[in-house]
Design a protein around this motif. Structure first.
Motif, short mmCIF file in Angstrom:
data_model
loop_
_atom_site.label_atom_id
_atom_site.label_comp_id
_atom_site.label_asym_id
_atom_site.label_seq_id
_atom_site.Cartn_x
_atom_site.Cartn_y
_atom_site.Cartn_z
N PHE A 103 0.84 -1.19 0.00
CA PHE A 103 0.00 0.00 0.00
C PHE A 103 0.88 1.24 0.00
O PHE A 103 1.62 1.47 0.96
CB PHE A 103 -0.93 -0.02 1.21
N PRO A 104 0.79 2.06 -1.06
CA PRO A 104 1.76 3.17 -1.21
C PRO A 104 1.56 4.27 -0.17
O PRO A 104 2.49 5.02 0.09
CB PRO A 104 1.48 3.70 -2.62
N HIS A 105 0.36 4.36 0.40
CA HIS A 105 0.10 5.46 1.34
C HIS A 105 0.39 5.07 2.78
O HIS A 105 0.10 5.84 3.68
CB HIS A 105 -1.34 5.93 1.19
N MET A 106 0.97 3.90 2.97
CA MET A 106 1.28 3.48 4.34
C MET A 106 2.77 3.20 4.46
O MET A 106 3.42 2.81 3.50
CB MET A 106 0.53 2.18 4.67
N LEU B 180 -3.82 -4.04 -5.26
CA LEU B 180 -3.89 -3.49 -3.90
C LEU B 180 -5.20 -3.89 -3.24
O LEU B 180 -5.23 -4.17 -2.04
CB LEU B 180 -3.77 -1.97 -3.92
N ILE B 198 -8.11 1.86 1.85
CA ILE B 198 -7.27 1.83 0.64
C ILE B 198 -7.84 2.76 -0.44
O ILE B 198 -7.17 3.68 -0.89
CB ILE B 198 -7.17 0.39 0.07
N PRO B 201 -8.43 6.77 0.72
CA PRO B 201 -7.18 7.55 0.82
C PRO B 201 -6.47 7.70 -0.52
O PRO B 201 -5.94 8.77 -0.81
CB PRO B 201 -6.31 6.74 1.78
N LEU B 202 -6.48 6.64 -1.33
CA LEU B 202 -5.75 6.72 -2.60
C LEU B 202 -6.48 7.58 -3.63
O LEU B 202 -5.88 8.03 -4.60
CB LEU B 202 -5.48 5.32 -3.16
N PHE B 280 1.76 9.88 -3.06
CA PHE B 280 2.82 9.04 -2.48
C PHE B 280 3.84 8.58 -3.49
O PHE B 280 4.70 7.78 -3.18
CB PHE B 280 2.19 7.83 -1.82
N LYS B 281 3.70 9.01 -4.71
CA LYS B 281 4.57 8.44 -5.72
C LYS B 281 5.98 9.03 -5.62
O LYS B 281 6.15 10.13 -5.17
CB LYS B 281 4.00 8.65 -7.12
#
Lengths: 359, 281
Positions: A103-106, B180, B198, B201-202, B280-281
């Motif tokens: 999970f990229p946001h964690m 994901l 998931i 937030p994304l 977040f990238k």
């Protein structure tokens, strides 16, 4: 007859009964049949590999067990509980995804604790278990980092910790090493293997890499076009491939399309005694069972033939030769490292090493 | 590598454009806001009276607050419509995805004015909606609040800006890697938890972008209140328009405009920092 019983040999796997049963499972996507009537058992504590080319159905089978797809027919059972009717979030299995799917946001820590959090584990316990899992894969120093900051190998370890922290009965691994470079891959293979031994968790591993499958597995299930070709231990499947496909896919081999008559098999320049019945038969002769007889010594019981060295490929510890022993007959031979060879030589093999395989 | 001369040459047109059509007018407006009107003429006498009037005469603050209330309502309504729509299209529309996407986009091709008049026809006292309500014996007399009210403005602006909210949310949802979601379920999260932890937030950057569109565009809108707002639905842009027009008080109009501009810039800055926190990238 199903291919799963192709070889009558018994494989001793780690103690424990059957953990997972796949019963006559088939899967169709529209008109395409991806899996045809697959049945296989996985023993508790076993490291089983689903091996096959792309399109063989290995990933589909894994996804059926994880719950991302439903079987068209058949059932999947685990420890006396029917699995295929449960949604993925109720199954006591966890998956390590091919591209990790972190999970990229964690943070790394949050990723690993995710499974515990969503199942309502107390925050304190979740944190300490996540820490322990990260320590196990040697990633505890990166607990606060975001996945995007990690290398492929590091992400791989985090994905492994994230799955293992839930203490699944069965861990599914979908080509987890395919995105890593060769050296890292070897290292991760050995770490995976020792992790599996230490934890005693059953691993179901999907790969298209036969070397990886042989190095890691207790048993290999070889899939071809959605059907089981052979299921056996790596040694068994290498030493006694059931089919020509299995012999070719796992390791290298020479396939001899021979004609058996009166206890003798004949294939071009090669002629050897056999117990097979009369008629056409295919034999698998591994390159390393053929020896190059320099001088005139010939071991007792060995079959000798003449061959011209066409090509010699040096491989460090050994040499791979391509020899011509007839107008249209090329054999591959693997011998210990030697000086450059050329011209005609005598080669030998033992008839017992020519393994009869099905087409 | 491009030469310096080439670089300055290609950057000249956009710089000129921004300078002449954006910065210069803003500068003029800014300067005007410190001048005053005397005997029907704009006098270059520097003062702060315009800004003082803004905060002492309750009418301006009232309209500004109403405008923000309407903009906030429009934002909320178009999010409530746009998010589920984008979610459905992205995750469940299957093969109908393309068609539905086009159907969301098509209203954008219809003139704003036409849609405004359409709402007038629907909501008026002899309009389609009131006609139906009386025909069905739900009401006995025309319902008044439907047209020429803040309600009508919110309705019309929601109709107009929902696609603007939908688009960035849809784009954000489409870029969420599907593994994901599988990983989340695999780890034991129910679909609801997967959405909260998931997907939501994304998709936050898209949601914020959409909300900003809806809010900022509604904040500066003057056609919807003009067409369907009536006296109770007047918004700040209408005030600016009348100050520059009938009232001929450009300095005060400029001061109101500067205030709206500051408000908008503050909002953009706020969402910008927020969006960065969520990427977040």
């Amino acid at each position: 007859m199903s291919a799963s019983v192709a070889n009558g040999s018994h494989v001793n796997v780690a103690a424990g009964g059957t953990l997972l049963e796949v019963r006559s499972v088939a899967k169709k996507f529209g008109a395409a049949t991806v899996l045809k009537n697959i049945s296989l058992d996985i023993a508790a504590g076993e490291f089983l590999t689903l091996l096959g080319e792309s399109g063989s159905g290995k990933t589909t089978l894994l996804r059926l067990i994880a719950g991302f797809e439903a079987p068209t027919s058949g059932e999947i059972w685990m420890s006396g509980q029917r699995l295929d009717t449960l949604p993925p979030y109720r199954r006591p299995v966890n998956t390590v995804f091919q591209h990790y799917a972190l999970f990229p946001h964690m943070s790394v820590q949050e990723n690993v604790a995710y499974g515990l959090h969503v199942k309502g584990t107390a925050a304190g316990e979740a944190t300490s278990r996540a820490e322990e899992a990260l320590r196990m894969v040697k990633m505890h120093e990166f607990a606060g980092a975001r996945p995007a900051k990690l290398s492929g190998g590091q992400q791989q370890r985090v994905a492994l910790a994230r799955a293992l922290v839930n203490r699944p009965q069965l861990l599914l691994l979908d080509e987890p090493l395919s995105a890593l470079d060769a050296n890292l891959r070897k290292q991760m293979q050995s770490e995976l293997k020792s992790l599996q031994r230490e934890l005693g968790i059953t691993f179901l591993f999907v790969t298209h890499d036969q070397e990886e499958a042989m190095a890691l597995s207790d048993r290999i299930a070889l899939l071809r076009g959605g059907a089981l070709e052979q299921i056996a231990s790596p040694r068994e499947i290498y030493g006694h491939p059931a089919t020509a496909y299995a012999a070719q896919f796992i390791g290298q081999t020479n396939l001899l399309h021979a004609d058996v008559r009166g206890g003798w098999a004949v294939c071009g320049a090669l002629r050897w005694p056999t117990g097979e019945a009369d008629g056409p038969a295919i034999f698998s002769l591994r390159p390393e069972v053929i020896a190059c007889a320099r001088g005139d010594e010939a071991s007792a019981g060995a079959v000798a033939f003449r061959g011209v060295v066409r090509q010699q490929l040096f491989g460090g510890a050994n040499e791979t030769l391509e020899i011509a022993c007839g107008p249209e007959q090329i054999l591959r031979v693997r011998i210990p490292a030697a000086e450059p060879l050329s011209g005609e030589h005598t080669f030998t093999f033992f008839p017992a090493d020519a393994i009869r395989v099905r087409a | 590598m491009y030469s310096r001369a080439y670089k300055s040459l290609v950057s000249l047109p956009p710089l000129l454009w921004v300078g002449i059509f954006l910065l210069l007018p803003y500068a003029l407006m800014f300067v005007h806001s410190f001048w005053m009107v005397r005997d029907g003429f704009i006098v270059h006498h520097w003062n702060l009276d315009n800004y003082a009037a803004l905060f002492t005469k309750p009418v301006y603050l009232q309209v500004l607050l109403r405008t923000m209330r309407i903009a906030a309502s429009v934002t909320l309504c178009s999010l409530l419509l746009g998010y589920p729509l984008a979610y459905y299209l992205s995750f469940h529309a299957g093969t109908r995805k393309e068609l539905l996407y086009q159907l969301v986009i098509v209203p954008l091709w219809v003139s704003y004015l036409v849609r405004g008049y359409a709402w007038k026809t629907i909501l008026g006292s002899t309009g389609v909606l009131n006609g139906f309500l009386q025909y069905a014996h739900i009401t006995h007399a025309p319902v008044g609040f439907l047209l020429y009210s803040p309600f009508a403005v919110v309705l019309m602006l929601t109709h107009i800006y929902t696609p603007f909210v939908f688009l960035p949310i849809y784009a954000a949802l489409e870029t969420i890697p599907r593994p994901l979601l599988e990983a989340s379920q695999d780890l034991g999260a129910t679909p609801g938890k997967t959405f909260r932890r998931i997907i939501l937030p994304l998709s936050m950057p898209g949601l914020l972008a959409g909300a900003t569109f809806a809010f900022v565009l509604s904040l500066g809108d003057f056609l919807a209140p003009l067409l369907v707002g009536g006296a109770s639905g007047t918004m700040i842009a209408n005030v600016v328009q009348s100050l520059f027009g009938a009232a001929y008080d450009w300095p005060l109009g400029a001061a109101v405009s500067v205030c709206i501009l500051m408000l908008t810039l503050a909002l953009l800055f706020f969402t910008e920092t927020f969006e960065k926190r969520w990427s977040f990238k």
